[in-house]
Design a protein around this motif. Structure first.
Motif, PDB file in Angstrom:
ATOM      1  N   GLY A  43      17.638 177.167 -64.462  1.00  0.00           N
ATOM      2  CA  GLY A  43      16.188 177.180 -64.377  1.00  0.00           C
ATOM      3  C   GLY A  43      15.538 175.833 -64.633  1.00  0.00           C
ATOM      4  O   GLY A  43      14.321 175.696 -64.515  1.00  0.00           O
ATOM      5  N   ILE A  44      16.356 174.816 -64.964  1.00  0.00           N
ATOM      6  CA  ILE A  44      15.776 173.514 -65.312  1.00  0.00           C
ATOM      7  C   ILE A  44      16.160 172.410 -64.342  1.00  0.00           C
ATOM      8  O   ILE A  44      15.619 171.307 -64.415  1.00  0.00           O
ATOM      9  N   GLY A  45      17.090 172.667 -63.427  1.00  0.00           N
ATOM     10  CA  GLY A  45      17.509 171.620 -62.511  1.00  0.00           C
ATOM     11  C   GLY A  45      18.366 172.166 -61.384  1.00  0.00           C
ATOM     12  O   GLY A  45      18.688 173.363 -61.344  1.00  0.00           O
ATOM     13  N   PRO A  46      18.778 171.318 -60.450  1.00  0.00           N
ATOM     14  CA  PRO A  46      19.579 171.753 -59.309  1.00  0.00           C
ATOM     15  C   PRO A  46      20.969 172.224 -59.728  1.00  0.00           C
ATOM     16  O   PRO A  46      21.604 171.635 -60.618  1.00  0.00           O
ATOM     17  N   LEU A  47      21.441 173.274 -59.093  1.00  0.00           N
ATOM     18  CA  LEU A  47      22.773 173.803 -59.370  1.00  0.00           C
ATOM     19  C   LEU A  47      23.847 172.746 -59.140  1.00  0.00           C
ATOM     20  O   LEU A  47      24.763 172.579 -59.948  1.00  0.00           O
ATOM     21  N   GLN A  48      23.739 172.001 -58.037  1.00  0.00           N
ATOM     22  CA  GLN A  48      24.783 171.034 -57.714  1.00  0.00           C
ATOM     23  C   GLN A  48      24.858 169.927 -58.767  1.00  0.00           C
ATOM     24  O   GLN A  48      25.951 169.432 -59.080  1.00  0.00           O
ATOM     25  N   SER A  49      23.725 169.532 -59.323  1.00  0.00           N
ATOM     26  CA  SER A  49      23.742 168.519 -60.386  1.00  0.00           C
ATOM     27  C   SER A  49      24.516 169.024 -61.594  1.00  0.00           C
ATOM     28  O   SER A  49      25.299 168.284 -62.208  1.00  0.00           O
ATOM     29  N   PHE A  50      24.310 170.283 -61.940  1.00  0.00           N
ATOM     30  CA  PHE A  50      25.038 170.896 -63.051  1.00  0.00           C
ATOM     31  C   PHE A  50      26.538 170.911 -62.765  1.00  0.00           C
ATOM     32  O   PHE A  50      27.354 170.526 -63.616  1.00  0.00           O
ATOM     33  N   LEU A  51      26.918 171.311 -61.563  1.00  0.00           N
ATOM     34  CA  LEU A  51      28.338 171.373 -61.206  1.00  0.00           C
ATOM     35  C   LEU A  51      28.949 169.973 -61.115  1.00  0.00           C
ATOM     36  O   LEU A  51      30.125 169.782 -61.452  1.00  0.00           O
ATOM     37  N   ASP A  52      28.163 168.983 -60.689  1.00  0.00           N
ATOM     38  CA  ASP A  52      28.658 167.603 -60.647  1.00  0.00           C
ATOM     39  C   ASP A  52      28.947 167.087 -62.055  1.00  0.00           C
ATOM     40  O   ASP A  52      29.947 166.390 -62.280  1.00  0.00           O
ATOM     41  N   GLY A  53      28.078 167.412 -63.006  1.00  0.00           N
ATOM     42  CA  GLY A  53      28.319 167.015 -64.385  1.00  0.00           C
ATOM     43  C   GLY A  53      29.553 167.665 -64.942  1.00  0.00           C
ATOM     44  O   GLY A  53      30.341 167.034 -65.664  1.00  0.00           O
ATOM     45  N   TYR A  54      29.760 168.938 -64.600  1.00  0.00           N
ATOM     46  CA  TYR A  54      30.956 169.646 -65.059  1.00  0.00           C
ATOM     47  C   TYR A  54      32.217 169.007 -64.484  1.00  0.00           C
ATOM     48  O   TYR A  54      33.205 168.815 -65.202  1.00  0.00           O
ATOM     49  N   GLN A  55      32.177 168.647 -63.221  1.00  0.00           N
ATOM     50  CA  GLN A  55      33.324 167.989 -62.597  1.00  0.00           C
ATOM     51  C   GLN A  55      33.591 166.629 -63.243  1.00  0.00           C
ATOM     52  O   GLN A  55      34.753 166.235 -63.423  1.00  0.00           O
ATOM     53  N   GLU A  56      32.538 165.916 -63.609  1.00  0.00           N
ATOM     54  CA  GLU A  56      32.699 164.624 -64.252  1.00  0.00           C
ATOM     55  C   GLU A  56      33.490 164.747 -65.549  1.00  0.00           C
ATOM     56  O   GLU A  56      34.324 163.898 -65.873  1.00  0.00           O
ATOM     57  N   ALA A  57      33.246 165.823 -66.299  1.00  0.00           N
ATOM     58  CA  ALA A  57      33.913 166.001 -67.602  1.00  0.00           C
ATOM     59  C   ALA A  57      35.301 166.608 -67.488  1.00  0.00           C
ATOM     60  O   ALA A  57      36.174 166.326 -68.305  1.00  0.00           O
ATOM     61  N   THR A  58      35.518 167.446 -66.476  1.00  0.00           N
ATOM     62  CA  THR A  58      36.773 168.200 -66.403  1.00  0.00           C
ATOM     63  C   THR A  58      37.658 167.815 -65.233  1.00  0.00           C
ATOM     64  O   THR A  58      38.852 168.155 -65.226  1.00  0.00           O
ATOM     65  N   GLY A  59      37.103 167.139 -64.227  1.00  0.00           N
ATOM     66  CA  GLY A  59      37.859 166.857 -63.020  1.00  0.00           C
ATOM     67  C   GLY A  59      37.966 168.054 -62.095  1.00  0.00           C
ATOM     68  O   GLY A  59      38.665 167.995 -61.073  1.00  0.00           O
ATOM     69  N   ARG A  60      37.296 169.136 -62.415  1.00  0.00           N
ATOM     70  CA  ARG A  60      37.396 170.376 -61.638  1.00  0.00           C
ATOM     71  C   ARG A  60      36.133 170.573 -60.808  1.00  0.00           C
ATOM     72  O   ARG A  60      35.037 170.692 -61.354  1.00  0.00           O
ATOM     73  N   ALA A  61      36.298 170.594 -59.497  1.00  0.00           N
ATOM     74  CA  ALA A  61      35.180 170.827 -58.591  1.00  0.00           C
ATOM     75  C   ALA A  61      35.004 172.325 -58.388  1.00  0.00           C
ATOM     76  O   ALA A  61      35.968 173.039 -58.088  1.00  0.00           O
ATOM     77  N   VAL A  62      33.798 172.810 -58.571  1.00  0.00           N
ATOM     78  CA  VAL A  62      33.484 174.229 -58.414  1.00  0.00           C
ATOM     79  C   VAL A  62      32.416 174.372 -57.339  1.00  0.00           C
ATOM     80  O   VAL A  62      31.364 173.741 -57.411  1.00  0.00           O
ATOM     81  N   ARG A  63      32.686 175.198 -56.341  1.00  0.00           N
ATOM     82  CA  ARG A  63      31.702 175.452 -55.279  1.00  0.00           C
ATOM     83  C   ARG A  63      30.734 176.546 -55.735  1.00  0.00           C
ATOM     84  O   ARG A  63      31.148 177.500 -56.409  1.00  0.00           O
ATOM     85  N   PRO A  64      29.470 176.455 -55.369  1.00  0.00           N
ATOM     86  CA  PRO A  64      28.509 177.500 -55.746  1.00  0.00           C
ATOM     87  C   PRO A  64      28.960 178.900 -55.353  1.00  0.00           C
ATOM     88  O   PRO A  64      28.720 179.872 -56.087  1.00  0.00           O
ATOM     89  N   SER A  65      29.622 179.026 -54.200  1.00  0.00           N
ATOM     90  CA  SER A  65      30.058 180.347 -53.735  1.00  0.00           C
ATOM     91  C   SER A  65      31.094 180.973 -54.666  1.00  0.00           C
ATOM     92  O   SER A  65      31.241 182.208 -54.701  1.00  0.00           O
ATOM     93  N   GLU A  66      31.819 180.149 -55.417  1.00  0.00           N
ATOM     94  CA  GLU A  66      32.818 180.665 -56.358  1.00  0.00           C
ATOM     95  C   GLU A  66      32.193 181.375 -57.546  1.00  0.00           C
ATOM     96  O   GLU A  66      32.871 182.118 -58.254  1.00  0.00           O
ATOM     97  N   LEU A  67      30.914 181.147 -57.774  1.00  0.00           N
ATOM     98  CA  LEU A  67      30.272 181.647 -58.987  1.00  0.00           C
ATOM     99  C   LEU A  67      29.515 182.955 -58.794  1.00  0.00           C
ATOM    100  O   LEU A  67      29.038 183.530 -59.768  1.00  0.00           O
ATOM    101  N   VAL A  68      29.416 183.442 -57.563  1.00  0.00           N
ATOM    102  CA  VAL A  68      28.570 184.611 -57.301  1.00  0.00           C
ATOM    103  C   VAL A  68      29.019 185.822 -58.110  1.00  0.00           C
ATOM    104  O   VAL A  68      28.212 186.495 -58.770  1.00  0.00           O
ATOM    105  N   ASP A  69      30.318 186.137 -58.092  1.00  0.00           N
ATOM    106  CA  ASP A  69      30.806 187.295 -58.851  1.00  0.00           C
ATOM    107  C   ASP A  69      30.633 187.081 -60.349  1.00  0.00           C
ATOM    108  O   ASP A  69      30.340 188.029 -61.092  1.00  0.00           O
ATOM    109  N   TRP A  70      30.798 185.850 -60.803  1.00  0.00           N
ATOM    110  CA  TRP A  70      30.638 185.555 -62.223  1.00  0.00           C
ATOM    111  C   TRP A  70      29.174 185.659 -62.642  1.00  0.00           C
ATOM    112  O   TRP A  70      28.867 186.033 -63.779  1.00  0.00           O
ATOM    113  N   GLN A  71      28.275 185.362 -61.714  1.00  0.00           N
ATOM    114  CA  GLN A  71      26.853 185.558 -61.986  1.00  0.00           C
ATOM    115  C   GLN A  71      26.528 187.046 -62.085  1.00  0.00           C
ATOM    116  O   GLN A  71      25.705 187.459 -62.915  1.00  0.00           O
ATOM    117  N   ALA A  72      27.188 187.854 -61.256  1.00  0.00           N
ATOM    118  CA  ALA A  72      27.012 189.305 -61.359  1.00  0.00           C
ATOM    119  C   ALA A  72      27.514 189.806 -62.711  1.00  0.00           C
ATOM    120  O   ALA A  72      26.885 190.668 -63.341  1.00  0.00           O
TER     121      ALA A  72
END
Length: 345
Positions: A268-297
């Protein structure tokens, strides 16, 4: 830890801090445990904290601390304050941005129940302000990136360090989480078949996900503090433990935690891709938005079950609160959104 979302505080009025004698006992305990040799001159109940109580302790030397203790009633998914203290300490030792955990007290003669002391940090937590007021978040992409990066710091905790606090990880963190939610749902007096249906579908889709990391368990807008546009502290570790990394990612990005900004997928505070880019920066793991739909459910269902327990705290009379009572009104909307997400694919 300071929540500035509501300016009103209540001084020295609580089952835990009823009078000046309690403050004196807290001060003596802090001195005995080398936290502070100063006197507690004032205790103010901090806003926020729907499940536990947080109090600001102001010392006569001008330094402040936070005392965190049990609310009058708890929900089954919350750990004890002793467990939470050691989770704070694990996070702090791994470099997570948390308030320094100063000490834990099990002696009920001090305030009548267990508590722990944290350093005091400034900031704002109110989701509706962070989501809508650019004064608090002047660069939304940067804050979303930072939040992804900070979560990644937690997730990259070495397994042997997490095992020392949480024990052996489950064979499937996703299945363990779903089963835990189901037990909480089964413990309620009324049936909720739509939520049961969602859980069964999620079990089929996610049950084979075996990765397990140190998970915050409630990483969302409202549980971190922002000061001058940056995160000053991550709060409320009472749901932390072993979890699949996507569960935290799905919780943060779920529709229920966007505070009226559906276009801002990053909490609710910023773009989803920016959040995922920061996560990849820390972990080296790229996550696509489509991978998160079931986890959001899953996040929608989890919050619905917590909301039902929150409502029960009010209905039972254990903790009368309009906020808790209104939580139950969210369940239908949360359930419908979960079903809509599960229909995306």
């Amino acid at each position: 830890m300071l929540r500035e979302s509501t300016p009103q505080v209540r001084d020295n009025i609580s089952a835990g801090l009823p009078d000046s004698n309690a403050l004196e006992r807290v001060g003596k305990w802090m001195a005995l445990h080398d936290i502070s040799q100063s006197t507690v001159v004032r205790a103010s109940r901090l806003s926020g904290g729907a499940i536990q109580e947080n109090w600001r302790l102001e010392m006569n030397d001008g330094v402040s601390y936070v005392l965190r203790t049990d609310a009058d009633a708890a929900i089954p998914t919350s750990c004890t304050r002793e467990e939470e203290f050691y989770r704070y300490r694990l996070a702090f030792e791994q470099g997570a941005r948390v308030a320094h955990p100063e000490g834990f007290c099990l002696d009920r003669s001090v305030i009548g129940k267990p508590f722990f002391i944290l350093e005091f940090a400034s900031g704002i937590t109110a989701g509706h302000l962070l989501a809508r007021n650019d004064t608090y978040v002047p660069d939304r992409a940067a804050l979303a990136f930072e939040l992804g990066e900070l979560l990644g710091v937690v997730h990259r905790t070495p397994a042997n360090h997490a095992r020392a606090v949480f024990g052996t990880p489950p064979q499937s963190a996703a299945s363990a989480s779903i089963e835990h939610i189901r037990r909480q749902l089964d413990g309620l007096s009324e049936p909720h078949p739509a939520l049961e249906l969602c859980l069964r579908e999620l079990e089929v889709r996610l049950g084979g996900a075996s990765d397990a990391v140190f998970s915050h368990g409630d990483y969302r807008t409202g549980n971190y503090m922002v000061d001058n546009g940056r995160v000053s502290a991550i709060l409320d570790w009472e749901f932390s433990g072993w979890g699949h990394p996507n569960e935290d990612l799905g919780w943060f990005t779920a529709p229920c935690w966007r505070f009226g900004r559906p276009e801002m997928g990053g909490g609710g505070i910023g773009p989803l891709q920016s959040f995922l880019d920061g996560y990849q920066e820390a972990t080296g793991r790229a996550v696509r938005p489509s991978e998160l739909v079931d986890w959001q459910a899953l996040a929608q269902v989890k919050w619905a079950v917590i909301a039902l327990h929150q409502e029960q705290r009010h209905v039972s009379g254990a903790q009368r609160s309009l906020e808790l009572a209104l939580s139950g009104r969210l369940v239908s909307e949360l359930t419908l959104e979960a079903m809509n997400l599960l229909e995306i694919r």
